[in-house]
Write a protein that holds these residues in place. Structure first.
Motif, mmCIF file in Angstrom:
data_model
loop_
_atom_site.group_PDB
_atom_site.id
_atom_site.type_symbol
_atom_site.label_atom_id
_atom_site.label_comp_id
_atom_site.label_asym_id
_atom_site.label_seq_id
_atom_site.Cartn_x
_atom_site.Cartn_y
_atom_site.Cartn_z
ATOM 1 N N THR A 4 0.843 -1.193 0.000
ATOM 2 C CA THR A 4 0.000 0.000 0.000
ATOM 3 C C THR A 4 0.873 1.236 0.000
ATOM 4 O O THR A 4 1.967 1.238 0.580
ATOM 5 C CB THR A 4 -0.942 0.040 1.223
ATOM 6 N N HIS A 5 0.404 2.270 -0.645
ATOM 7 C CA HIS A 5 1.026 3.582 -0.531
ATOM 8 C C HIS A 5 0.407 4.262 0.687
ATOM 9 O O HIS A 5 -0.752 4.634 0.681
ATOM 10 C CB HIS A 5 0.807 4.399 -1.797
ATOM 11 N N TRP A 6 1.201 4.371 1.729
ATOM 12 C CA TRP A 6 0.775 4.891 3.034
ATOM 13 C C TRP A 6 0.987 6.400 3.043
ATOM 14 O O TRP A 6 2.109 6.871 2.915
ATOM 15 C CB TRP A 6 1.622 4.195 4.102
ATOM 16 N N THR A 30 -3.758 8.646 8.899
ATOM 17 C CA THR A 30 -3.139 8.127 7.676
ATOM 18 C C THR A 30 -4.182 7.422 6.805
ATOM 19 O O THR A 30 -5.291 7.112 7.250
ATOM 20 C CB THR A 30 -2.014 7.146 8.016
ATOM 21 N N GLU A 64 -4.602 4.395 3.443
ATOM 22 C CA GLU A 64 -3.932 3.302 2.734
ATOM 23 C C GLU A 64 -4.930 2.518 1.893
ATOM 24 O O GLU A 64 -6.050 2.249 2.309
ATOM 25 C CB GLU A 64 -3.231 2.378 3.744
ATOM 26 N N HIS A 120 -4.932 -1.118 -0.268
ATOM 27 C CA HIS A 120 -4.102 -2.323 -0.331
ATOM 28 C C HIS A 120 -4.264 -3.051 -1.668
ATOM 29 O O HIS A 120 -5.381 -3.304 -2.117
ATOM 30 C CB HIS A 120 -4.481 -3.278 0.808
ATOM 31 N N THR A 143 -0.041 9.279 -5.516
ATOM 32 C CA THR A 143 0.881 9.148 -4.388
ATOM 33 C C THR A 143 2.267 8.872 -4.959
ATOM 34 O O THR A 143 2.417 8.112 -5.911
ATOM 35 C CB THR A 143 0.467 8.002 -3.446
ATOM 36 N N CYS A 188 3.963 -1.327 3.669
ATOM 37 C CA CYS A 188 3.530 0.067 3.681
ATOM 38 C C CYS A 188 4.655 0.958 3.166
ATOM 39 O O CYS A 188 5.758 0.958 3.726
ATOM 40 C CB CYS A 188 3.138 0.497 5.086
#
Length: 699
Positions: free
Chosen positions: A66-68, A76, A78, A80, A126, A142
């Motif tokens: 995931t791009h956190w 935050t 995310e 998945h 992102t 992450c």
């Protein structure tokens, strides 16, 4: 077999040690160059990193990535995706490309944008931040990332922080080169947040809608005992709390978060966690993850972690002390004064730059911590006042005197403290005391910004600190770079005297809680912004817009978008609280109060029938008091309900903030005073929710 701490620490992080082992030498060097200098990362390097990162993640049980990122929600986000890709014949391969590593495409329309994005403009991006290492959480790799819209507007908290770090790096290097520091190639702002929080039993938490929906109690009579005995601060940890803290430490260590100190705080059921400082960007990421892990770990122990700034009235609230400093890539702390700070011109320039920044941009520092929750905390005898000032201690104050008067300085002798009995060791006295009433206090080799609230992302305050100090340093460099080498020291002395005379008003080493200080701060012309309604407009003052745009931290559009989000968040927060309060009055408190009134009335009537001559004056007096309170609470609940409805007709965002601040919140506080008085008279058997007695002393 359980891992020892060195093996445990960073075991879920794709850190430098792992990268060195997993990556080809040339790829590792290219990645390190990007991390250390901010240079562009080529796609072929990203592809090699992605393969190694995926292999490591899969080896450690990860199935997804995931791009956190950190949208402007305060938490935050995310999305998945699995590593699985069909390979034909019903088989799959585990795959992860450099393109997937460096770029993601989450929906940008459903996050706060302050008007930067319309609902139909959904695409967002992102982008991987290589300076913050990837980690594994719940079987997902992450990847810390920045977040922007399709047209490039910044929609997160990370990007402005990275920009501000670039700004202070650029300007600090210019100043350092004046002193011949050619080996210094990078200056980092460093941060060590101290995180305060409350713990409450989960069953009790679930029994109060105000805690569930608002994170704080909207009413509640004080318990017979609070914090007045000073027996909770640094007290022995209760077994349940100790077990939670032990697991919390271990979980944080797995993520490479250097959790260092833990202890009971001042208020009952209040605690604190402090970490070792690191670069501001990594500290911000770590703190966001810390808050998440705290909540998740508490649940395992049948507890709830409260991060609201003021969960309970009448006792201390929770802050997040932001310890800020500047360090070079050569390991030098630029805010370390040494024994003779008056002769340490490099230190004095950085101190002067900070002094000027806090004075000129004190309004922005106040805005950076302005939330509905923090308004309840600031100014109480538990947190600094809303007036921004700087504490530097007597020693540094005397140094300012020396420089201003062109006097000769002498090395200050170290003082050895003796505690009396010979068996106790001697130790060196610190050069400055600690001032808990100061919003911005020098603590030896760093500044402790004590105003941020416990739920706040540290990104916001550090964006302001970095940018404001960068602006001061840039002005210093502009002036000093034109001076011949032989005249440089003399010009620095002249500059320091000018800065001290112009901005010393920000220095206050006394008690910030007194009314005398409020008057004195007014005479000095310092910013006094007690509430969000006072602070928010400062964000769009022309001098502040000029600061952000000059150093490329925000565009003008991004500034106004954040201004709009501040207002929206405040209004929505108070609106939810007000509606929750009305609901709890109608559904729980008023029925409980009425039931108790009826019970007393029936008992009084029965007594009169059985014993006509028996005195019932006490019962009648109680009935009269309760009836009065019932009427007042009913009427004020109706008034609050009407006030909430009236807000819909207010079109101007700032006018709506003021309305909720000065009208709705005032009605809530007025209603609370009557509810708290009534609650103190009602037996617990008639109440459907846990009182402060249980909430604060159940663990």
């Amino acid at each position: 077999m359980k891992k020892c701490i060195p093996e445990l620490y960073g075991s879920l992080v794709f850190n430098d040690k792992i990268m060195k082992n997993k990556l080809p030498g040339d790829v590792y060097k290219a990645l390190r160059k990007t991390i250390e200098t901010g240079s562009h990362l080529e796609l072929d390097v990203a592809n090699a990193v992605a393969v190694a990162m995926k292999e490591w993640a899969v080896e450690n049980g990860a199935t997804h990535f995931t791009h956190w990122f950190q949208p402007m929600t305060g938490i935050t986000a995310e999305k998945h995706d699995s590593f699985i890709n069909p390979a034909g014949n019903g088989e799959i391969i585990m795959d992860f490309s450099g393109k997937e590593l460096v770029k993601g495409e989450p929906d940008a329309s459903s996050f706060p944008s302050g008007g930067l994005r319309a609902t139909f403009e959904a695409r967002g991006y992102t982008a991987w931040d290589p300076t913050s290492p990837a980690f594994i959480k719940d079987g997902t790799l992450c990847i810390p990332t920045a977040f922007c819209s399709y047209s490039g507007e910044v929609l997160d908290k990370k990007t402005p922080l990275l920009r501000s770090m670039e700004a202070i790096n650029k300007e600090a290097l210019r100043v350092l080169k004046l002193f011949g520091n050619e080996d210094v190639t990078r200056v980092y702002s460093t941060v060590g947040p101290e995180q305060e929080y409350f713990l409450v039993d989960k069953q009790l938490f679930n029994s109060r809608n105000d805690l569930k929906f608002c994170g704080r109690t909207l009413f509640g009579a004080p318990a017979p005992k609070g914090q007045e005995m000073d027996d909770h601060y640094f007290g022995a940890l209760r077994p349940r709390v100790s077990a939670f803290m032990k697991e919390l430490d271990e979980e944080l260590w797995k993520f490479g978060i250097p959790a260092k100190t833990k202890h009971n705080e001042v208020a009952p059921s209040q605690h604190e966690l402090a970490v070792v400082y690191t670069t501001a960007n990594l500290a911000a990421d770590n703190n966001q993850l810390t808050m998440e892990v705290m909540k998740r770990t508490a649940e395992k122990h049948g507890l709830v972690c409260l991060l609201h700034e003021k969960p309970y009235e009448g006792i201390n609230g929770s802050g997040k002390h932001n310890n800020w400093s500047l360090s070079t890539n050569t390991g030098v702390n630029l805010l370390d004064p040494d024994r003779e700070p008056a002769k340490n011109l490099q230190f004095m320039l950085f101190l002067a730059a900070t002094m000027k920044a806090v004075d000129v941009y004190g309004d922005l520092l106040r805005v950076s911590v302005a939330t509905a929750g923090n308004d309840h905390r600031l100014g109480g005898n538990e947190a600094p006042p809303a007036i921004v000032s700087m504490f530097i201690g007597d020693d540094l104050a005397s140094v300012l005197d020396i420089i201003e008067a062109d006097a000769e300085s002498e090395a200050k002798e170290t003082v050895t403290m003796t505690a009396g009995p010979k068996v106790l060791p001697h130790f060196v006295k610190d050069t400055t005391d600690r001032n808990r009433t100061s919003p911005f206090a020098f603590t030896g080799n760093k500044f402790e910004f004590r105003m941020p609230g416990s739920s706040l992302s540290v990104s916001g305050p550090n964006v302001i600190l970095n940018t404001a100090v960068a602006d001061s340093l840039g002005a210093f460099a502009d002036r000093l770079e034109k001076v011949p080498a032989g005249k440089l020291e003399e010009e620095i002395h002249t500059l320091l005297k000018e800065v001290i005379r112009a901005h010393r008003r920000i220095v206050f080493n006394g008690n910030g809680y007194t009314e005398d200080w409020v008057k004195e701060a007014g005479r000095r012309g310092l910013f006094n912004l007690p509430a969000c309604a006072d602070a928010f407009p400062c964000f769009i003052a022309e001098k502040n817009i000029a600061l952000f745009t000059k150093h490329h931290v925000f565009t003008r559009e991004e500034i106004f978008s954040r201004y709009e989000i501040m207002q929206e968040n405040y209004v929505k927060t108070i609106n939810i609280e007000a509606k929750t309060m009305c609901s709890m009055m109608y559904k729980t408190f008023l029925p409980s109060l009425l039931s108790y009134i009826e019970t007393i009335a029936e008992a009084t009537e029965k007594m009169k029938k059985v014993l006509p001559s028996a005195p019932v004056i006490s019962q009648e007096k109680l009935l009269s008091t309760l009836a009065r309170l019932y009427t007042s609470i009913s009427e004020m609940t109706e008034e609050l309900k009407s006030a909430i409805a009236s807000a819909d007709s207010i079109g101007d965002s700032m006018e709506k903030v003021r309305y909720f601040n000065y009208t709705v919140l005032a009605k809530m506080n007025g209603l609370r005073s009557f509810v708290d008085e009534a609650e103190a008279l009602i037996p617990e058997s008639f109440l459907t929710y846990p009182t402060y007695d249980k909430l604060l002393f159940s663990i």
